[in-house]
Design a protein around this motif. Structure first.
Motif, PDB file in Angstrom:
ATOM      1  N   ALA A  68     -18.787 -43.692  76.954  1.00  0.00           N
ATOM      2  CA  ALA A  68     -18.961 -44.404  75.685  1.00  0.00           C
ATOM      3  C   ALA A  68     -19.936 -43.674  74.765  1.00  0.00           C
ATOM      4  O   ALA A  68     -19.845 -43.799  73.539  1.00  0.00           O
ATOM      5  N   LEU A  69     -20.847 -42.897  75.333  1.00  0.00           N
ATOM      6  CA  LEU A  69     -21.824 -42.161  74.522  1.00  0.00           C
ATOM      7  C   LEU A  69     -21.164 -41.166  73.586  1.00  0.00           C
ATOM      8  O   LEU A  69     -21.737 -40.810  72.556  1.00  0.00           O
ATOM      9  N   ILE A  70     -19.961 -40.708  73.932  1.00  0.00           N
ATOM     10  CA  ILE A  70     -19.281 -39.732  73.085  1.00  0.00           C
ATOM     11  C   ILE A  70     -17.956 -40.243  72.526  1.00  0.00           C
ATOM     12  O   ILE A  70     -17.434 -39.677  71.580  1.00  0.00           O
ATOM     13  N   ARG A  71     -17.424 -41.288  73.087  1.00  0.00           N
ATOM     14  CA  ARG A  71     -16.120 -41.784  72.624  1.00  0.00           C
ATOM     15  C   ARG A  71     -16.242 -42.611  71.351  1.00  0.00           C
ATOM     16  O   ARG A  71     -15.403 -42.560  70.484  1.00  0.00           O
ATOM     17  N   ARG A  72     -17.268 -43.407  71.280  1.00  0.00           N
ATOM     18  CA  ARG A  72     -17.462 -44.246  70.101  1.00  0.00           C
ATOM     19  C   ARG A  72     -18.954 -44.464  69.897  1.00  0.00           C
ATOM     20  O   ARG A  72     -19.750 -44.307  70.794  1.00  0.00           O
ATOM     21  N   GLY A  73     -19.287 -44.763  68.695  1.00  0.00           N
ATOM     22  CA  GLY A  73     -20.681 -45.092  68.415  1.00  0.00           C
ATOM     23  C   GLY A  73     -21.643 -43.925  68.481  1.00  0.00           C
ATOM     24  O   GLY A  73     -22.773 -44.088  68.918  1.00  0.00           O
ATOM     25  N   ILE A  74     -21.190 -42.726  68.054  1.00  0.00           N
ATOM     26  CA  ILE A  74     -22.101 -41.577  68.081  1.00  0.00           C
ATOM     27  C   ILE A  74     -23.354 -41.895  67.268  1.00  0.00           C
ATOM     28  O   ILE A  74     -24.454 -41.551  67.672  1.00  0.00           O
ATOM     29  N   TRP A  75     -23.193 -42.563  66.145  1.00  0.00           N
ATOM     30  CA  TRP A  75     -24.370 -42.901  65.344  1.00  0.00           C
ATOM     31  C   TRP A  75     -25.266 -43.880  66.078  1.00  0.00           C
ATOM     32  O   TRP A  75     -26.479 -43.704  66.111  1.00  0.00           O
ATOM     33  N   ILE A  76     -24.685 -44.881  66.678  1.00  0.00           N
ATOM     34  CA  ILE A  76     -25.510 -45.872  67.388  1.00  0.00           C
ATOM     35  C   ILE A  76     -26.229 -45.222  68.565  1.00  0.00           C
ATOM     36  O   ILE A  76     -27.454 -45.298  68.684  1.00  0.00           O
ATOM     37  N   TYR A  77     -25.481 -44.573  69.441  1.00  0.00           N
ATOM     38  CA  TYR A  77     -26.103 -43.958  70.616  1.00  0.00           C
ATOM     39  C   TYR A  77     -26.980 -42.772  70.232  1.00  0.00           C
ATOM     40  O   TYR A  77     -28.008 -42.517  70.865  1.00  0.00           O
ATOM     41  N   GLY A  78     -26.574 -42.041  69.203  1.00  0.00           N
ATOM     42  CA  GLY A  78     -27.387 -40.916  68.739  1.00  0.00           C
ATOM     43  C   GLY A  78     -28.728 -41.375  68.194  1.00  0.00           C
ATOM     44  O   GLY A  78     -29.771 -40.777  68.487  1.00  0.00           O
ATOM     45  N   VAL A  79     -28.722 -42.441  67.411  1.00  0.00           N
ATOM     46  CA  VAL A  79     -29.986 -42.987  66.882  1.00  0.00           C
ATOM     47  C   VAL A  79     -30.862 -43.471  68.031  1.00  0.00           C
ATOM     48  O   VAL A  79     -32.067 -43.183  68.078  1.00  0.00           O
ATOM     49  N   LEU A  80     -30.269 -44.186  68.976  1.00  0.00           N
ATOM     50  CA  LEU A  80     -31.047 -44.661  70.126  1.00  0.00           C
ATOM     51  C   LEU A  80     -31.602 -43.494  70.940  1.00  0.00           C
ATOM     52  O   LEU A  80     -32.757 -43.535  71.381  1.00  0.00           O
ATOM     53  N   TYR A  81     -30.801 -42.458  71.119  1.00  0.00           N
ATOM     54  CA  TYR A  81     -31.271 -41.283  71.861  1.00  0.00           C
ATOM     55  C   TYR A  81     -32.400 -40.592  71.093  1.00  0.00           C
ATOM     56  O   TYR A  81     -33.397 -40.179  71.684  1.00  0.00           O
ATOM     57  N   GLY A  82     -32.252 -40.475  69.790  1.00  0.00           N
ATOM     58  CA  GLY A  82     -33.311 -39.882  68.979  1.00  0.00           C
ATOM     59  C   GLY A  82     -34.614 -40.658  69.095  1.00  0.00           C
ATOM     60  O   GLY A  82     -35.699 -40.062  69.213  1.00  0.00           O
ATOM     61  N   LEU A  83     -34.531 -41.982  69.080  1.00  0.00           N
ATOM     62  CA  LEU A  83     -35.739 -42.802  69.246  1.00  0.00           C
ATOM     63  C   LEU A  83     -36.332 -42.598  70.643  1.00  0.00           C
ATOM     64  O   LEU A  83     -37.552 -42.504  70.800  1.00  0.00           O
TER      65      LEU A  83
END
Length: 173
Positions: A97-112
């Motif tokens: 799911a980290l790459i299939r959908r929600g790159i912005w959501i998971y990417g922002v969370l990963y950045g934080l």
């Protein structure tokens, strides 16, 4: 007798190129932000910022070592960037799911998460001095991590896992 690979050599080479190239890109963007901020707002030269990175290993002696500590700082910057990109890529293999959908959501969370990990775990455990508490630096760094670094790493991991849009790569069995 050779052991069959789970992925073709071209796929492995492409993935490695994306991860290494992505780490260089991410690390460079991070350096541009840090060096630009400190130079423009506080007059600190870029070499000094890179020596701050090296101080994680050398402590205060980093500022006495000149070009050697700048070189060490660059090596550390790109090594840390590679670990950040590689970690997201590896976890995305277990959590698609980290790459299939929600790159912005998971990417922002990963950045934080990266911001917290670097400032509350890595830096305190290193030989570096405590990080800056200048409010504009802290806010800018959080925004850079959440809106630039994290989503970019998620995008790189996606490209490494599934290939360019419209051409999904073969996944291992």
């Amino acid at each position: 007798m050779s052991i069959p690979s789970r992925l073709p050599v071209a796929t492995v080479t492409r993935t490695a190129t994306l991860l290494i190239g992505g780490a260089v890109f991410v690390g460079t963007l991070d350096l541009i932000y840090a060096c630009g901020y400190w130079r423009l707002l506080h007059g600190v030269p870029p070499a000094r910022i890179i020596q701050v990175i090296a101080s994680g290993v050398l402590g205060r002696h980093s500022f006495d070592e000149g070009g050697i500590s700048v070189l060490l700082g660059l090596v550390l910057q790109y090594a840390i960037s590679f670990v950040m990109v590689w970690a997201y890529y590896m976890v995305s293999g277990w959590m698609p799911a980290l790459i299939r959908r929600g790159i912005w959501i998971y990417g922002v969370l990963y950045g934080l998460w990266l911001y917290v990990a670097m400032n509350d775990i890595v830096v305190p455990l290193s030989a570096a001095m405590k990080g800056s508490t200048v409010p504009s630096w802290v806010v800018g760094s959080i925004l850079e991590s959440a809106l630039l670094i994290g989503p970019l790493i998620a995008w790189i991991a996606r490209r490494a896992r599934v290939g360019p849009p419209g051409r999904e790569m073969q996944q291992p069995a």
